[in-house]
Design a protein around this motif. Structure first.
Motif, PDB file in Angstrom:
ATOM      1  N   GLU A 124       0.809  -1.224   0.000  1.00  0.00           N
ATOM      2  CA  GLU A 124       0.000   0.000   0.000  1.00  0.00           C
ATOM      3  C   GLU A 124       0.840   1.270   0.000  1.00  0.00           C
ATOM      4  O   GLU A 124       0.294   2.368  -0.037  1.00  0.00           O
ATOM      5  CB  GLU A 124      -0.919  -0.007   1.229  1.00  0.00           C
ATOM      6  N   VAL A 126       2.973   4.374  -1.273  1.00  0.00           N
ATOM      7  CA  VAL A 126       2.921   5.159  -2.517  1.00  0.00           C
ATOM      8  C   VAL A 126       4.020   6.209  -2.524  1.00  0.00           C
ATOM      9  O   VAL A 126       4.552   6.593  -1.467  1.00  0.00           O
ATOM     10  CB  VAL A 126       1.547   5.834  -2.688  1.00  0.00           C
ATOM     11  N   LYS A 132       1.772   3.489  -6.417  1.00  0.00           N
ATOM     12  CA  LYS A 132       2.295   2.454  -5.535  1.00  0.00           C
ATOM     13  C   LYS A 132       3.733   2.115  -5.911  1.00  0.00           C
ATOM     14  O   LYS A 132       4.079   2.011  -7.089  1.00  0.00           O
ATOM     15  CB  LYS A 132       1.430   1.200  -5.598  1.00  0.00           C
ATOM     16  N   GLU A 152      -1.284  -1.935 -11.498  1.00  0.00           N
ATOM     17  CA  GLU A 152      -0.660  -0.618 -11.617  1.00  0.00           C
ATOM     18  C   GLU A 152      -0.156  -0.354 -13.024  1.00  0.00           C
ATOM     19  O   GLU A 152      -0.095   0.797 -13.471  1.00  0.00           O
ATOM     20  CB  GLU A 152       0.505  -0.490 -10.618  1.00  0.00           C
TER      21      GLU A 152
END
Length: 356
Positions: A124, A126, A132, A152
């Motif tokens: 999680e 970023v 991410k 992603e």
């Protein structure tokens, strides 16, 4: 005569075991030659556990042999009565405390490793732009194939997982139909894929797969899931980060690609009419298709995960998939294709490639 036969039986058994165990050292599939940080730690824990257990066996065996030799009847006579130690608090404490200590010695590193490998908080994290930082792959197990989505990167593939080396790769694991289990023996332990909930874990790939047999690590389903469970294989191509980024860009460049039913090429035309409703030819799209994404089919090293990667094998699969993987969802759908159409569609599918 019978004694001689028994010896030959033993020899035959050892010969058969040697043949089966000869594959245990293959780097592309062996847990005994780990190629990732997770696999190495699990292997070291296995060696540690075996050492503790072997120590127990040796100590017990030595005590048994000592008592056997010291108290044998021929030495002490028929009337000898050894000292009775029933109810000895000292002995009871010894044989109670020692197993507890050994269990703790085994349990502590096992628990530490279990929680460490289950730590997926980095999934999680970023960067400043909200992207991410960790590579995550959504794995969906199906009867009898694997779907790999890179959320992603916005790409999706099947049957062959491509990952970078030297970094943690995180996995979201789920099943679309029945329980399966995701396992890359040479890289790390297995994790179940369930229909009801999602499991998460990570693996690290320390070595590129190029120098291995077929240039890939082998992955397996490790949970009995149906008649073709043994054939539910997938392959893992581990490359450096630069090559992985090139592969991602190549997959992304296929956005919007499709097959046309109006094409003059018989293979593309047949694919559009008979296959396109289940199989995509673009690496950009949504997960959950009926059949494996075929965008990079020409770059794979197996057909259906188990057959040699050749046009002949693909023709065999298209003509009669049930004979190869009983119970698969393609069964019975392609009986109306002519030999010419099967040959043409095999040529078309084999031409699908993103690698230069």
């Amino acid at each position: 005569m019978m004694k001689g036969l028994k010896k030959w039986r033993l020899f035959s058994l050892l010969a058969v075991m040697t043949v089966f165990l000869s594959a245990c050292g293959e780097e592309y599939i062996s847990t005994l030659k780990p190629a990732g940080a997770v696999g190495k730690e699990q292997f070291n824990l296995l060696l540690f556990s075996i050492t503790i257990m072997a120590l127990v066996v040796i100590v017990v065996s030595v005590l048994y042999l000592y008592a056997f030799m010291k108290a044998r009847r021929s030495k002490l006579g028929d009337d000898y009565m050894p000292k009775q130690v029933e109810g000895s608090h000292t002995l009871e404490v010894i044989w109670t405390v020692i197993p507890i200590v050994l269990l703790l010695i085994l349990a502590v590193p096992t628990l530490i490793g279990t929680y460490k490998f289950a730590d997926v908080k980095a999934m999680e994290e970023v960067d400043e732009e909200g992207n991410k930082t960790a590579l995550t792959v959504n794995v969906t197990a199906k009867l009898y194939w694997w779907e790999f989505e890179y959320p992603e990167q916005g790409i999706i593939t099947a049957q062959e997982l491509v990952v970078p080396t030297g970094e943690k790769v995180y996995f979201n694991l789920k099943a679309a139909d029945v329980k399966h289990s995701f396992w890359i023996p040479a890289v790390g332990g297995k994790m179940d894929t369930n229909v009801e909930n999602m499991n998460k874990f990570y693996l690290e790939f320390d070595e590129e797969s190029e120098g291995l047999k077929d240039g890939v690590f082998y992955g397996k389903c490790a949970e009995l899931c149906g008649p073709s469970h043994a054939l539910m294989d997938f392959k893992v191509k581990a490359v450096d980060r630069a090559e992985f980024d090139q592969w991602v860009a190549a997959m992304q460049s296929t956005e919007g690609a499709t097959a046309s039913a109006d094409s003059t090429d018989l293979g593309e035309q047949t694919f559009a009419n008979s296959c396109l409703m289940c199989h995509a030819v673009s690496g950009v799209g949504a997960a959950g298709a009926m059949g494996p994404n075929l965008t990079a089919f020409g770059d794979r090293n197996r057909v259906a995960g188990v057959l040699e990667h050749s046009k002949e094998s693909l023709e065999e699969w298209v003509a009669d998939p049930e004979s190869i993987k009983p119970g698969n969802l393609m069964t019975g759908k392609y009986g109306e294709l002519s030999d010419e159409e099967i040959s043409a569609v095999a040529d078309y599918i084999m031409s699908l490639s993103v690698e230069q």
